[in-house]
Design a protein around this motif. Sequence first.
Motif, short mmCIF file in Angstrom:
data_model
loop_
_atom_site.label_atom_id
_atom_site.label_comp_id
_atom_site.label_asym_id
_atom_site.label_seq_id
_atom_site.Cartn_x
_atom_site.Cartn_y
_atom_site.Cartn_z
N GLU A 194 0.83 -1.21 0.00
CA GLU A 194 0.00 0.00 0.00
C GLU A 194 0.86 1.26 0.00
OE1 GLU A 194 -4.06 -1.41 2.33
OE2 GLU A 194 -2.24 -0.97 3.50
N LEU A 195 1.95 1.24 0.75
CA LEU A 195 2.87 2.38 0.76
C LEU A 195 3.50 2.59 -0.62
CD1 LEU A 195 4.70 1.92 4.19
CD2 LEU A 195 3.13 3.77 3.56
N GLN A 196 3.84 1.49 -1.28
CA GLN A 196 4.43 1.59 -2.62
C GLN A 196 3.44 2.18 -3.61
OE1 GLN A 196 7.63 0.91 -3.90
NE2 GLN A 196 6.65 1.97 -5.62
N LEU A 197 2.19 1.72 -3.54
CA LEU A 197 1.16 2.24 -4.44
C LEU A 197 0.88 3.71 -4.16
CD1 LEU A 197 -1.36 -0.76 -4.43
CD2 LEU A 197 0.23 -0.10 -6.25
N LEU A 198 0.90 4.10 -2.89
CA LEU A 198 0.69 5.51 -2.54
C LEU A 198 1.83 6.37 -3.06
CD1 LEU A 198 -0.75 7.81 -1.12
CD2 LEU A 198 0.30 7.06 1.04
N LEU A 199 3.05 5.88 -2.90
CA LEU A 199 4.21 6.62 -3.41
C LEU A 199 4.11 6.77 -4.92
CD1 LEU A 199 6.96 7.95 -3.00
CD2 LEU A 199 8.00 5.66 -3.13
N ASP A 200 3.69 5.73 -5.61
CA ASP A 200 3.55 5.79 -7.07
C ASP A 200 2.51 6.85 -7.47
OD1 ASP A 200 5.39 3.80 -7.36
OD2 ASP A 200 3.94 2.20 -7.74
N ARG A 201 1.40 6.91 -6.76
CA ARG A 201 0.36 7.91 -7.06
C ARG A 201 0.90 9.33 -6.85
NH1 ARG A 201 -4.04 6.21 -2.97
NH2 ARG A 201 -5.24 7.98 -3.79
N LEU A 202 1.60 9.53 -5.74
CA LEU A 202 2.12 10.86 -5.46
C LEU A 202 3.17 11.28 -6.48
CD1 LEU A 202 2.44 10.64 -1.56
CD2 LEU A 202 0.77 11.97 -2.86
N CYS A 203 4.04 10.35 -6.85
CA CYS A 203 5.08 10.67 -7.85
C CYS A 203 4.45 11.04 -9.19
CB CYS A 203 6.03 9.49 -8.02
SG CYS A 203 7.14 9.21 -6.63
N THR A 204 3.37 10.36 -9.54
CA THR A 204 2.68 10.67 -10.79
C THR A 204 2.08 12.07 -10.75
OG1 THR A 204 2.15 8.32 -11.05
CG2 THR A 204 0.93 9.86 -12.41
N PHE B 64 10.19 7.65 2.89
CA PHE B 64 9.73 6.26 2.88
C PHE B 64 10.87 5.27 3.10
CE2 PHE B 64 5.99 8.09 0.82
CZ PHE B 64 4.96 7.32 1.35
N GLY B 65 12.05 5.76 3.43
CA GLY B 65 13.17 4.88 3.71
C GLY B 65 13.87 4.34 2.49
N ARG B 66 13.70 5.01 1.37
CA ARG B 66 14.33 4.58 0.12
C ARG B 66 15.54 5.46 -0.18
NH1 ARG B 66 9.74 2.54 -2.80
NH2 ARG B 66 10.98 2.40 -4.71
N SER B 67 16.33 5.04 -1.15
CA SER B 67 17.52 5.79 -1.52
C SER B 67 17.16 6.95 -2.45
CB SER B 67 18.53 4.87 -2.22
OG SER B 67 19.61 5.62 -2.75
N ALA B 68 17.80 8.11 -2.21
CA ALA B 68 17.57 9.27 -3.07
C ALA B 68 18.06 9.01 -4.50
CB ALA B 68 18.28 10.50 -2.49
N SER B 69 18.94 8.03 -4.66
CA SER B 69 19.45 7.71 -6.01
C SER B 69 18.37 7.14 -6.92
CB SER B 69 20.62 6.71 -5.90
OG SER B 69 20.18 5.49 -5.35
N GLU B 70 17.24 6.71 -6.33
CA GLU B 70 16.13 6.19 -7.13
C GLU B 70 15.32 7.30 -7.78
OE1 GLU B 70 13.61 3.28 -5.24
OE2 GLU B 70 15.13 2.86 -3.73
N SER B 71 15.57 8.54 -7.36
CA SER B 71 14.72 9.65 -7.79
C SER B 71 14.64 9.84 -9.31
CB SER B 71 15.18 10.95 -7.12
OG SER B 71 14.27 12.00 -7.40
N PRO B 72 15.77 9.86 -10.04
CA PRO B 72 15.65 10.06 -11.50
C PRO B 72 14.78 9.02 -12.18
CG PRO B 72 17.92 10.37 -10.78
CD PRO B 72 17.17 9.82 -9.60
#
Length: 233
Positions: A129-139, A172-180
């Motif tokens: 659910e957190l992953q899906l929420l992050l995907d929605r926000l990024c979009t 969300f505890g992820r790496s900033a390198s994933e941003s691009p």
Amino acid sequence: MQQTALNILAVSIFLMTLSILLGPLIHLSPTIPAVLTFCVLGIVTVDTLGLKGRGATLLLDGLARFSPEYRDRAVYHEAGHFLVAYLLGIPVKGYTLSAWETLKQGQPGIGGVVVETENLFEGVLSPLELQLLLDRLCTVWMAGIAAEVLRYERAEGGKEDRQQITNALVFFGRSASESPRKQQWGQLKAKTLIEKHRNAYEALVRGMIERKPVPECYRLIQQHVPDTAQNPS
């Protein structure tokens, strides 16, 4: 110091240095550059310490808004955020299209769409659910850039939107390198949604130009996308 204030200061110093060098050639009194230097430094100091850089933002945005393309870009950019947030079920609380409108609402920046995110985090969310929420926000965050590219083939705004994704990944505890990679994915997803609902998007742009309130903007979208109707309250 805010970046906009730094930019104004750098340009002012350059112009004043140029006036000092050329002063003797054009018979310009050395007092004039000195007074101008004092005034500019004073204004930048007050703006940075007292207004947190908003004065410089207001000035630059006000000057830029003499350009019709600049004004249009702001609307198309923010309409992208608005439409995609609506389509992904993230409520929109309000929007502004200029630095002055934003200042009056007590918000930072030069304009933007304000979404309601507090309710999205209610309860305990699973990793999926957190992953899906992050995907929605990024979009949603990349929708402004996607809208600009669709309209003008390139985007001039969106720096803060990109930073939002980086901040969210860290949160969300992820790496900033994933941003691009996440930015690229979000932009592609947003582009697909805007293209699919182009009529709703164009109607929303016209409504935002007229500064229609959020509930009315919702109704404009629903006229073209009735099967996703949401409660605008």
